[in-house]
Design a protein around this motif. Structure first.
Motif, mmCIF file in Angstrom:
data_model
loop_
_atom_site.group_PDB
_atom_site.id
_atom_site.type_symbol
_atom_site.label_atom_id
_atom_site.label_comp_id
_atom_site.label_asym_id
_atom_site.label_seq_id
_atom_site.Cartn_x
_atom_site.Cartn_y
_atom_site.Cartn_z
ATOM 1 N N LEU A 1 24.438 5.026 -32.533
ATOM 2 C CA LEU A 1 24.704 4.213 -33.716
ATOM 3 C C LEU A 1 25.203 2.848 -33.274
ATOM 4 C CD1 LEU A 1 26.827 6.816 -35.723
ATOM 5 C CD2 LEU A 1 24.371 6.385 -35.951
ATOM 6 N N ILE A 2 25.026 1.856 -34.144
ATOM 7 C CA ILE A 2 25.660 0.568 -33.894
ATOM 8 C C ILE A 2 26.569 0.263 -35.083
ATOM 9 C CG2 ILE A 2 23.800 -0.285 -32.439
ATOM 10 C CD1 ILE A 2 22.980 -2.086 -34.771
ATOM 11 N N PRO A 3 27.708 -0.359 -34.822
ATOM 12 C CA PRO A 3 28.632 -0.701 -35.908
ATOM 13 C C PRO A 3 28.215 -2.005 -36.588
ATOM 14 C CG PRO A 3 29.564 -1.386 -33.817
ATOM 15 C CD PRO A 3 28.251 -0.696 -33.502
ATOM 16 N N THR A 4 28.669 -2.199 -37.800
ATOM 17 C CA THR A 4 28.372 -3.455 -38.501
ATOM 18 C C THR A 4 29.265 -4.582 -38.001
ATOM 19 O OG1 THR A 4 29.862 -2.821 -40.282
ATOM 20 C CG2 THR A 4 27.503 -2.386 -40.606
ATOM 21 N N SER A 5 30.343 -4.233 -37.309
ATOM 22 C CA SER A 5 31.208 -5.269 -36.725
ATOM 23 C C SER A 5 31.803 -4.740 -35.424
ATOM 24 C CB SER A 5 32.337 -5.655 -37.687
ATOM 25 O OG SER A 5 33.310 -4.633 -37.736
ATOM 26 N N ALA A 6 32.236 -5.667 -34.580
ATOM 27 C CA ALA A 6 32.799 -5.298 -33.278
ATOM 28 C C ALA A 6 34.130 -4.567 -33.416
ATOM 29 C CB ALA A 6 32.969 -6.534 -32.414
ATOM 30 N N THR A 7 34.731 -4.620 -34.596
ATOM 31 C CA THR A 7 36.018 -3.952 -34.812
ATOM 32 C C THR A 7 35.917 -2.892 -35.908
ATOM 33 O OG1 THR A 7 36.688 -5.655 -36.381
ATOM 34 C CG2 THR A 7 37.324 -5.982 -34.078
ATOM 35 N N CYS A 8 34.760 -2.307 -36.063
ATOM 36 C CA CYS A 8 34.511 -1.329 -37.124
ATOM 37 C C CYS A 8 35.611 -0.264 -37.152
ATOM 38 C CB CYS A 8 33.152 -0.676 -36.905
ATOM 39 S SG CYS A 8 32.732 0.557 -38.155
ATOM 40 N N PRO A 9 36.452 -0.266 -38.186
ATOM 41 C CA PRO A 9 37.561 0.674 -38.231
ATOM 42 C C PRO A 9 37.147 2.111 -38.568
ATOM 43 C CG PRO A 9 37.519 -0.617 -40.230
ATOM 44 C CD PRO A 9 36.451 -1.176 -39.330
ATOM 45 N N MET A 10 35.915 2.295 -39.032
ATOM 46 C CA MET A 10 35.472 3.621 -39.448
ATOM 47 C C MET A 10 34.463 4.237 -38.473
ATOM 48 S SD MET A 10 37.336 4.005 -42.050
ATOM 49 C CE MET A 10 36.741 5.372 -42.997
ATOM 50 N N ALA A 11 34.367 3.702 -37.273
ATOM 51 C CA ALA A 11 33.396 4.203 -36.299
ATOM 52 C C ALA A 11 33.592 5.685 -36.016
ATOM 53 C CB ALA A 11 33.481 3.395 -35.008
ATOM 54 N N ASP A 12 34.833 6.111 -35.833
ATOM 55 C CA ASP A 12 35.092 7.533 -35.551
ATOM 56 C C ASP A 12 34.662 8.421 -36.712
ATOM 57 O OD1 ASP A 12 36.064 6.959 -33.032
ATOM 58 O OD2 ASP A 12 38.175 7.011 -33.650
ATOM 59 N N VAL A 13 34.876 7.956 -37.925
ATOM 60 C CA VAL A 13 34.469 8.723 -39.110
ATOM 61 C C VAL A 13 32.950 8.838 -39.152
ATOM 62 C CG1 VAL A 13 34.453 8.767 -41.638
ATOM 63 C CG2 VAL A 13 36.538 8.125 -40.410
ATOM 64 N N MET A 14 32.246 7.731 -38.883
ATOM 65 C CA MET A 14 30.778 7.777 -38.880
ATOM 66 C C MET A 14 30.263 8.739 -37.814
ATOM 67 S SD MET A 14 29.039 4.142 -39.755
ATOM 68 C CE MET A 14 29.740 3.249 -38.407
ATOM 69 N N ILE A 15 30.847 8.696 -36.625
ATOM 70 C CA ILE A 15 30.430 9.605 -35.554
ATOM 71 C C ILE A 15 30.636 11.046 -35.988
ATOM 72 C CG2 ILE A 15 31.004 10.413 -33.228
ATOM 73 C CD1 ILE A 15 31.507 7.421 -32.524
ATOM 74 N N GLU A 16 31.771 11.339 -36.583
ATOM 75 C CA GLU A 16 32.051 12.704 -37.060
ATOM 76 C C GLU A 16 31.076 13.119 -38.148
ATOM 77 O OE1 GLU A 16 36.147 13.081 -38.246
ATOM 78 O OE2 GLU A 16 36.849 12.253 -36.333
ATOM 79 N N ASP A 17 30.816 12.237 -39.105
ATOM 80 C CA ASP A 17 29.902 12.560 -40.211
ATOM 81 C C ASP A 17 28.486 12.826 -39.700
ATOM 82 O OD1 ASP A 17 32.038 12.208 -41.937
ATOM 83 O OD2 ASP A 17 31.310 10.295 -42.752
ATOM 84 N N VAL A 18 28.020 11.996 -38.768
ATOM 85 C CA VAL A 18 26.683 12.176 -38.207
ATOM 86 C C VAL A 18 26.617 13.464 -37.396
ATOM 87 C CG1 VAL A 18 25.029 11.226 -36.543
ATOM 88 C CG2 VAL A 18 26.068 9.747 -38.261
ATOM 89 N N THR A 19 27.621 13.708 -36.582
ATOM 90 C CA THR A 19 27.652 14.929 -35.773
ATOM 91 C C THR A 19 27.611 16.168 -36.658
ATOM 92 O OG1 THR A 19 28.880 13.812 -34.015
ATOM 93 C CG2 THR A 19 28.978 16.220 -34.059
ATOM 94 N N GLU A 20 28.402 16.173 -37.712
ATOM 95 C CA GLU A 20 28.438 17.314 -38.627
ATOM 96 C C GLU A 20 27.085 17.524 -39.313
ATOM 97 O OE1 GLU A 20 30.570 18.355 -42.819
ATOM 98 O OE2 GLU A 20 31.852 17.497 -41.250
ATOM 99 N N ALA A 21 26.481 16.449 -39.792
ATOM 100 C CA ALA A 21 25.175 16.551 -40.469
ATOM 101 C C ALA A 21 24.109 17.082 -39.513
ATOM 102 C CB ALA A 21 24.764 15.198 -41.026
ATOM 103 N N LEU A 22 24.104 16.586 -38.285
ATOM 104 C CA LEU A 22 23.105 17.044 -37.314
ATOM 105 C C LEU A 22 23.328 18.499 -36.916
ATOM 106 C CD1 LEU A 22 22.881 13.882 -35.053
ATOM 107 C CD2 LEU A 22 21.173 14.688 -36.705
ATOM 108 N N ARG A 23 24.562 18.895 -36.754
ATOM 109 C CA ARG A 23 24.845 20.302 -36.396
ATOM 110 C C ARG A 23 24.367 21.252 -37.480
ATOM 111 N NH1 ARG A 23 30.535 19.313 -33.443
ATOM 112 N NH2 ARG A 23 29.666 18.926 -31.390
ATOM 113 N N ARG A 24 24.504 20.841 -38.729
ATOM 114 C CA ARG A 24 24.020 21.686 -39.834
ATOM 115 C C ARG A 24 22.498 21.778 -39.826
ATOM 116 N NH1 ARG A 24 27.838 18.790 -43.074
ATOM 117 N NH2 ARG A 24 26.107 17.604 -43.923
ATOM 118 N N ALA A 25 21.831 20.723 -39.370
ATOM 119 C CA ALA A 25 20.370 20.665 -39.422
ATOM 120 C C ALA A 25 19.692 21.224 -38.175
ATOM 121 C CB ALA A 25 19.929 19.213 -39.607
#
Length: 105
Positions: free
Chosen positions: A49-73
């Motif tokens: 993934l790439i962040p929308t900014s160099a200081t993306c405060p929600m990067a960890d949340v996005m990584i977790e959300d993507v990981t969870e979605a992929l594990r389910r699939a």
């Protein structure tokens, strides 16, 4: 558990990621152009993934959300690795045509 011999293809994984929303903007991470790459093999699934900014405060949340979605699939036992590429800059050109129109870009 052993890795699956028939992992999901890139199109199927992209469809799964289409449903993952950016936690701040509320839009699909695919439509926002945040999915840099998807690789699927019998050894596992890797998404960058790439962040929308160099200081993306929600990067960890996005990584977790993507990981969870992929594990389910993915088949049980198929490793999933999601990384953030902090070196690739995001720009409005990465938006889907529909979001470009809606956001006025």
């Amino acid at each position: 558990m052993t890795p699956a011999s028939n992992p999901p293809d890139e199109a199927a994984l992209r469809a799964v990621l289409q449903e993952v929303r950016d936690p701040e903007i509320g839009e699909s991470i695919v439509d926002l152009g945040l999915v840099e790459s998807i690789r699927s093999s019998p050894q596992g699934v890797q998404v960058t993934l790439i962040p929308t900014s160099a200081t993306c405060p929600m990067a960890d949340v996005m990584i977790e959300d993507v990981t969870e979605a992929l594990r389910r699939a993915c088949p049980d036992g198929l490793p999933v690795d999601v990384q953030m590429d902090w070196d690739t800059p995001w720009s409005p050109q990465r938006l889907s045509p529909a979001l470009k129109a809606r956001f006025g870009w």
